[in-house]
Write an enzyme that holds these catalytic residues in place. Structure first.
Site, PDB file in Angstrom:
ATOM      1  N   GLU A  93      52.371  60.883   2.911  1.00 39.43           N
ATOM      2  CA  GLU A  93      51.113  60.119   2.939  1.00 39.43           C
ATOM      3  C   GLU A  93      50.842  59.450   1.585  1.00 39.43           C
ATOM      4  O   GLU A  93      50.367  58.309   1.531  1.00 39.43           O
ATOM      5  CB  GLU A  93      49.960  61.047   3.349  1.00 39.43           C
ATOM      6  CG  GLU A  93      50.071  61.463   4.817  1.00 39.43           C
ATOM      7  CD  GLU A  93      49.150  62.620   5.208  1.00 39.43           C
ATOM      8  OE1 GLU A  93      48.299  63.028   4.390  1.00 39.43           O
ATOM      9  OE2 GLU A  93      49.299  63.118   6.350  1.00 39.43           O
ATOM     10  N   ASN A  99      34.576  63.228  11.730  1.00 39.70           N
ATOM     11  CA  ASN A  99      34.624  64.391  10.834  1.00 39.70           C
ATOM     12  C   ASN A  99      34.874  64.047   9.360  1.00 39.70           C
ATOM     13  O   ASN A  99      35.340  64.878   8.590  1.00 39.70           O
ATOM     14  CB  ASN A  99      35.613  65.439  11.370  1.00 39.70           C
ATOM     15  CG  ASN A  99      37.049  64.936  11.409  1.00 39.70           C
ATOM     16  OD1 ASN A  99      37.321  63.802  11.040  1.00 39.70           O
ATOM     17  ND2 ASN A  99      37.956  65.785  11.851  1.00 39.70           N
ATOM     18  N   HIS A 109      39.955  63.328   5.698  1.00 40.79           N
ATOM     19  CA  HIS A 109      41.324  63.711   6.041  1.00 40.79           C
ATOM     20  C   HIS A 109      41.928  64.463   4.867  1.00 40.79           C
ATOM     21  O   HIS A 109      41.664  64.128   3.716  1.00 40.79           O
ATOM     22  CB  HIS A 109      42.171  62.458   6.302  1.00 40.79           C
ATOM     23  CG  HIS A 109      43.646  62.739   6.289  1.00 40.79           C
ATOM     24  ND1 HIS A 109      44.310  63.223   7.398  1.00 40.79           N
ATOM     25  CD2 HIS A 109      44.566  62.668   5.288  1.00 40.79           C
ATOM     26  CE1 HIS A 109      45.587  63.414   7.078  1.00 40.79           C
ATOM     27  NE2 HIS A 109      45.770  63.086   5.812  1.00 40.79           N
ATOM     28  N   TYR A 140      49.159  58.383  11.108  1.00 47.28           N
ATOM     29  CA  TYR A 140      48.973  59.382  12.165  1.00 47.28           C
ATOM     30  C   TYR A 140      50.160  59.419  13.121  1.00 47.28           C
ATOM     31  O   TYR A 140      49.998  59.692  14.309  1.00 47.28           O
ATOM     32  CB  TYR A 140      47.671  59.101  12.916  1.00 47.28           C
ATOM     33  CG  TYR A 140      46.420  59.547  12.182  1.00 47.28           C
ATOM     34  CD1 TYR A 140      46.250  60.875  11.786  1.00 47.28           C
ATOM     35  CD2 TYR A 140      45.385  58.652  11.911  1.00 47.28           C
ATOM     36  CE1 TYR A 140      45.087  61.285  11.133  1.00 47.28           C
ATOM     37  CE2 TYR A 140      44.223  59.063  11.256  1.00 47.28           C
ATOM     38  CZ  TYR A 140      44.078  60.378  10.870  1.00 47.28           C
ATOM     39  OH  TYR A 140      42.928  60.795  10.230  1.00 47.28           O
ATOM     40  N   LYS A 171      36.920  59.047   5.456  1.00 43.00           N
ATOM     41  CA  LYS A 171      37.018  58.169   6.621  1.00 43.00           C
ATOM     42  C   LYS A 171      35.834  57.189   6.646  1.00 43.00           C
ATOM     43  O   LYS A 171      34.877  57.340   5.870  1.00 43.00           O
ATOM     44  CB  LYS A 171      37.084  59.048   7.879  1.00 43.00           C
ATOM     45  CG  LYS A 171      38.363  59.904   7.943  1.00 43.00           C
ATOM     46  CD  LYS A 171      38.347  60.797   9.174  1.00 43.00           C
ATOM     47  CE  LYS A 171      39.664  61.571   9.316  1.00 43.00           C
ATOM     48  NZ  LYS A 171      39.650  62.450  10.526  1.00 43.00           N
TER      49      LYS A 171
HETATM   50  N1  UDP Z   1      40.736  64.312  16.496  1.00 49.78           N
HETATM   51  C1  UDP Z   1      39.955  64.031  17.580  1.00 49.78           C
HETATM   52  N2  UDP Z   1      39.971  64.882  18.664  1.00 49.78           N
HETATM   53  C2  UDP Z   1      40.747  65.994  18.687  1.00 49.78           C
HETATM   54  C3  UDP Z   1      41.550  66.279  17.582  1.00 49.78           C
HETATM   55  C4  UDP Z   1      41.526  65.422  16.495  1.00 49.78           C
HETATM   56  O1  UDP Z   1      39.238  63.036  17.585  1.00 49.78           O
HETATM   57  O2  UDP Z   1      40.721  66.743  19.691  1.00 49.78           O
HETATM   58  C5  UDP Z   1      40.715  63.427  15.322  1.00 49.78           C
HETATM   59  C6  UDP Z   1      39.915  64.010  14.164  1.00 49.78           C
HETATM   60  O3  UDP Z   1      39.246  62.939  13.506  1.00 49.78           O
HETATM   61  C7  UDP Z   1      41.000  64.595  13.282  1.00 49.78           C
HETATM   62  C8  UDP Z   1      42.117  63.561  13.480  1.00 49.78           C
HETATM   63  O4  UDP Z   1      42.029  63.213  14.859  1.00 49.78           O
HETATM   64  O5  UDP Z   1      40.585  64.735  11.942  1.00 49.78           O
HETATM   65  C9  UDP Z   1      43.501  64.050  13.170  1.00 49.78           C
HETATM   66  O6  UDP Z   1      43.759  65.211  13.938  1.00 49.78           O
HETATM   67  P1  UDP Z   1      44.424  66.481  13.280  1.00 49.78           P
HETATM   68  O7  UDP Z   1      44.778  67.432  14.372  1.00 49.78           O
HETATM   69  O8  UDP Z   1      45.501  66.062  12.331  1.00 49.78           O
HETATM   70  O9  UDP Z   1      43.185  67.149  12.461  1.00 49.78           O
HETATM   71  P2  UDP Z   1      42.926  67.270  10.890  1.00 49.78           P
HETATM   72  O10 UDP Z   1      44.258  67.510  10.234  1.00 49.78           O
HETATM   73  O11 UDP Z   1      42.281  65.985  10.443  1.00 49.78           O
HETATM   74  O12 UDP Z   1      41.985  68.438  10.735  1.00 49.78           O
HETATM   75 MG    MG Z   2      45.990  66.345  10.370  1.00 53.45          MG
END
Ligand code: UDP
Ligand code: MG
Length: 149
Positions: free
Chosen positions: A126, A112, A115, A49, A9
């Site tokens: 994707e 974080n 991805h 997303y 990211k």
């Molecule tokens: N995210 C966030 N707040 C939340 C949950 C997710 O900002 O409470 C962001 C975070 O950057 C995350 C992304 O949205 O990586 C996509 O969410 P997902 O649940 O798909 O998490 P991931 O698969 O990336 O672990």
């Molecule tokens: Mg995810």
């Protein structure tokens, strides 16, 4: 063999952590099939997303993802979707174990670093979204036998 889409990211790119993240997947024994620096559009990120559109964190997530270039990659290997996500760590970096990418390098869920696809189906979706003209198919000869029985 399974494939997954891994993306560094904007925070990871700007902090100079692309090499570190590539290194971990290389050292594991996984094979790189595609890598590119992208400046994605808002529409492209909405596609990526699409499952999260109703979430309250969706707008700030899109702004975060638009804040700079990202590095998209396709990696291949045994059970790479699940293992790749374990290598990234939990969504919340504070819940991520040391030794994972998020556990080692970041603090906030909204920063974080990386991805990883969450299923084989979303990985294929994707990969097609980010690399519509396909990836490089290539065979490792010697090293493949040193990694796989
Ligand atoms: N995210 C966030 N707040 C939340 C949950 C997710 O900002 O409470 C962001 C975070 O950057 C995350 C992304 O949205 O990586 C996509 O969410 P997902 O649940 O798909 O998490 P991931 O698969 O990336 O672990
Ligand atoms: Mg995810």
């Amino acid at each position: 063999m399974e494939r997954t889409y891994i993306m560094v990211k904007p925070d990871g790119v700007e902090r100079g952590l692309v090499g570190e993240i590539v290194k971990r997947f290389e050292q594991k024994g996984y094979q790189l099939l595609a890598i590119q620096l992208f400046k994605p559009t808002r529409e492209h990120l909405h596609e990526h997303y699409q499952d999260l559109k109703e979430k309250p964190f969706f707008p700030p997530l899109i702004e975060y993802m638009l804040s700079g270039p990202v590095v998209g990659m396709v990696w291949e290997g045994k059970e790479i979707v699940k293992t790749g996500r374990r290598m990234l760590g939990e969504t919340n970096p504070l819940s991520s174990l040391p030794g994972t990418i998020r556990g080692d390098f970041c603090v906030e869920t909204g920063r974080n670093l990386c991805h990883g696809s969450d299923s084989v189906e979303s990985a294929e979706r994707e990969i097609a979204l980010w690399f519509p003209s396909g990836v490089i198919q290539w065979e490792r000869t010697k090293v493949q036998k040193l990694i796989y029985e």
